[in-house]
Write an enzyme that holds these catalytic residues in place. Sequence first.
Site, mmCIF file in Angstrom:
data_model
loop_
_atom_site.group_PDB
_atom_site.id
_atom_site.type_symbol
_atom_site.label_atom_id
_atom_site.label_comp_id
_atom_site.label_asym_id
_atom_site.label_seq_id
_atom_site.Cartn_x
_atom_site.Cartn_y
_atom_site.Cartn_z
ATOM 1 N N ARG A 69 73.546 54.371 -19.203
ATOM 2 C CA ARG A 69 74.178 53.482 -18.241
ATOM 3 C C ARG A 69 73.632 52.083 -18.500
ATOM 4 O O ARG A 69 72.457 51.912 -18.848
ATOM 5 C CB ARG A 69 73.876 53.898 -16.789
ATOM 6 N N GLU A 124 79.079 46.022 -16.371
ATOM 7 C CA GLU A 124 80.325 46.508 -16.962
ATOM 8 C C GLU A 124 81.514 46.239 -16.041
ATOM 9 O O GLU A 124 81.402 46.495 -14.842
ATOM 10 C CB GLU A 124 80.147 48.031 -17.140
ATOM 11 N N HIS A 145 82.385 51.464 -23.742
ATOM 12 C CA HIS A 145 82.115 52.740 -23.062
ATOM 13 C C HIS A 145 83.013 53.851 -23.632
ATOM 14 O O HIS A 145 83.805 54.470 -22.918
ATOM 15 C CB HIS A 145 82.299 52.594 -21.552
HETATM 16 N N1 LIG Z 1 78.424 56.432 -22.707
HETATM 17 C C1 LIG Z 1 79.110 57.419 -22.153
HETATM 18 O O1 LIG Z 1 80.345 57.455 -22.212
HETATM 19 C C2 LIG Z 1 78.408 58.519 -21.450
HETATM 20 C C3 LIG Z 1 77.213 58.316 -20.813
HETATM 21 N N2 LIG Z 1 76.581 59.353 -20.180
HETATM 22 C C4 LIG Z 1 75.302 59.115 -19.511
HETATM 23 O O2 LIG Z 1 74.323 59.970 -20.105
HETATM 24 C C5 LIG Z 1 73.502 60.475 -19.072
HETATM 25 C C6 LIG Z 1 72.770 61.713 -19.548
HETATM 26 O O3 LIG Z 1 73.632 62.814 -19.580
HETATM 27 P P1 LIG Z 1 73.082 64.285 -19.875
HETATM 28 O O4 LIG Z 1 72.304 64.304 -21.130
HETATM 29 O O5 LIG Z 1 74.221 65.218 -19.732
HETATM 30 O O6 LIG Z 1 72.074 64.456 -18.652
HETATM 31 P P2 LIG Z 1 70.831 65.433 -18.532
HETATM 32 O O7 LIG Z 1 70.522 65.504 -17.087
HETATM 33 O O8 LIG Z 1 71.077 66.682 -19.291
HETATM 34 O O9 LIG Z 1 69.672 64.649 -19.300
HETATM 35 C C7 LIG Z 1 69.011 63.560 -18.799
HETATM 36 C C8 LIG Z 1 67.556 63.682 -19.203
HETATM 37 O O10 LIG Z 1 66.888 62.487 -18.816
HETATM 38 C C9 LIG Z 1 65.569 62.833 -18.428
HETATM 39 N N3 LIG Z 1 65.116 61.816 -17.477
HETATM 40 C C10 LIG Z 1 65.554 61.613 -16.215
HETATM 41 N N4 LIG Z 1 64.913 60.574 -15.676
HETATM 42 C C11 LIG Z 1 64.048 60.131 -16.602
HETATM 43 C C12 LIG Z 1 63.103 59.082 -16.624
HETATM 44 N N5 LIG Z 1 62.904 58.316 -15.565
HETATM 45 N N6 LIG Z 1 62.382 58.894 -17.751
HETATM 46 C C13 LIG Z 1 62.572 59.686 -18.815
HETATM 47 N N7 LIG Z 1 63.457 60.694 -18.860
HETATM 48 C C14 LIG Z 1 64.180 60.916 -17.751
HETATM 49 C C15 LIG Z 1 65.681 64.223 -17.815
HETATM 50 O O11 LIG Z 1 64.554 65.017 -18.153
HETATM 51 P P3 LIG Z 1 63.322 65.093 -17.170
HETATM 52 O O12 LIG Z 1 63.893 65.382 -15.822
HETATM 53 O O13 LIG Z 1 62.449 66.147 -17.712
HETATM 54 O O14 LIG Z 1 62.709 63.736 -17.278
HETATM 55 C C16 LIG Z 1 66.865 64.847 -18.519
HETATM 56 O O15 LIG Z 1 66.474 65.778 -19.492
HETATM 57 C C17 LIG Z 1 74.462 60.678 -17.910
HETATM 58 O O16 LIG Z 1 73.797 60.723 -16.668
HETATM 59 C C18 LIG Z 1 75.380 59.484 -18.028
HETATM 60 O O17 LIG Z 1 74.913 58.404 -17.259
HETATM 61 C C19 LIG Z 1 77.117 60.597 -20.179
HETATM 62 C C20 LIG Z 1 78.313 60.846 -20.785
HETATM 63 C C21 LIG Z 1 79.075 59.819 -21.444
HETATM 64 O O1 LIG Z 2 80.542 61.256 -18.128
HETATM 65 C C1 LIG Z 2 80.024 60.140 -17.947
HETATM 66 O O2 LIG Z 2 78.999 59.983 -17.264
HETATM 67 C C2 LIG Z 2 80.603 58.937 -18.580
HETATM 68 O O3 LIG Z 2 79.959 57.946 -18.726
HETATM 69 C C3 LIG Z 2 82.006 58.940 -19.041
HETATM 70 O O4 LIG Z 2 82.384 60.027 -19.672
#
Ligand SMILES: NC(=O)C1=CN([C@@H]2O[C@H](COP(=O)(O)OP(=O)(O)OC[C@H]3O[C@@H](n4cnc5c(N)ncnc54)[C@H](OP(=O)(O)O)[C@@H]3O)[C@@H](O)[C@H]2O)C=CC1
Ligand SMILES: O=C(O)C(=O)CO
Length: 317
Positions: free
Chosen positions: A237, A266, A284
């Site tokens: 984000r 954004e 995005h």
């Molecule tokens: N650009 C785009 O189009 C897209 C963007 N996204 C973004 O990607 C993000 C991640 O998605 P996804 O991988 O499925 O989510 P997950 O919840 O699977 O992974 C997020 C990871 O971040 C870690 N985390 C959370 N807070 C912190 C912190 N403060 N410091 C370090 N690590 C942290 C968590 O591990 P732990 O709790 O052990 O720290 C967790 O494993 C979404 O929330 C979304 O905002 C998603 C899809 C598309």
């Molecule tokens: O899934 C999300 O969080 C996105 O950013 C758009 O797919």
Amino acid sequence: MTRIYMARPLPKRVQEAARAHFDVTVREITTPLTGDEMRMALAEFDGVVPTLGDMFTAEVFADVPKPRCQVLANFGVGYNHIDVAAAKAAGIAVSNTPGAVTDATADIALLLMLMSARRAGEGERLLRARQWEGWHPTQLLGMHLGGKTVGIVGMGRIGQAIARRCTYGFGMQVAYHSRSPKELDFEAERKGSLLELAACVDVLVIAVPGGAETHHLINAEVLSAMQPHAHLVNIARGNVVEESALIAALQAGQIAGAGLDVYEFEPEVPKALIDMENVALLPHLGTAALEVREDMGLMSVDNLKAFFAGTPLPNAV
Ligand SMILES: NC(=O)C1=CN([C@@H]2O[C@H](COP(=O)(O)OP(=O)(O)OC[C@H]3O[C@@H](n4cnc5c(N)ncnc54)[C@H](OP(=O)(O)O)[C@@H]3O)[C@@H](O)[C@H]2O)C=CC1
Ligand SMILES: O=C(O)C(=O)CO
């Protein structure tokens, strides 16, 4: 019949799947919902399919004390635009679409790593400006990813998918920072702190969720810990990265380049970023593939179906 409000036109397959079970109203415009639209949706519909940019804040919920809405089936995995605690206090469940987005978003991270490290955007601009005078041995030399170290901030679903691509596709080493250790099916070193991670990697990739806890996690201190030849990639984000600090770090040559899919304000993208040759900018695009958007939408519909059938939400937030 159960009334559902779809906050954007979703792919046809998704609309058909939703209409097979519900009375669906599709908002035919693509901008985020206004406050009035959110209040109307909460008051007049049983379920809403919102998406990123629809700022369901505590104030919006407070404005509709007796909502008809019982569930927000978010289209997207990221739900930082929804105050989940306020939704729950209002008696509204929230779901999201994890997994459906993972591979496509990881692909875009790799695309940005390559674009930034291998100067692909710069090269394309040179060619399109008809200024390319032919191959020569020292033109547009970038950084080769093979053998380098990628640092992943947030080793969740997407972080792990990025790490696998880096390990098996590019022969990179992987280091990471997250709040808890992870059981991983590939080699990766968990660093004790974000600063330690930032200091030792050639590419730092941001894959944490948005929200108050990660706001400006990547700030001037983290950027100044990075090596001058290193690149920053953000597919998470926009406001996880303090954009003004990133611009300053790029301008000062503290880091070599950046690849961004998301922006702090954004869809505003600062002119300073647009003007820099060593920054790759995408609008995005993380999940922007028809199959992926269909899977996301069908997942939202499955959550609605489960909710109104009285069974547990498959993807409760
Ligand atoms: N650009 C785009 O189009 C897209 C963007 N996204 C973004 O990607 C993000 C991640 O998605 P996804 O991988 O499925 O989510 P997950 O919840 O699977 O992974 C997020 C990871 O971040 C870690 N985390 C959370 N807070 C912190 C912190 N403060 N410091 C370090 N690590 C942290 C968590 O591990 P732990 O709790 O052990 O720290 C967790 O494993 C979404 O929330 C979304 O905002 C998603 C899809 C598309
Ligand atoms: O899934 C999300 O969080 C996105 O950013 C758009 O797919």
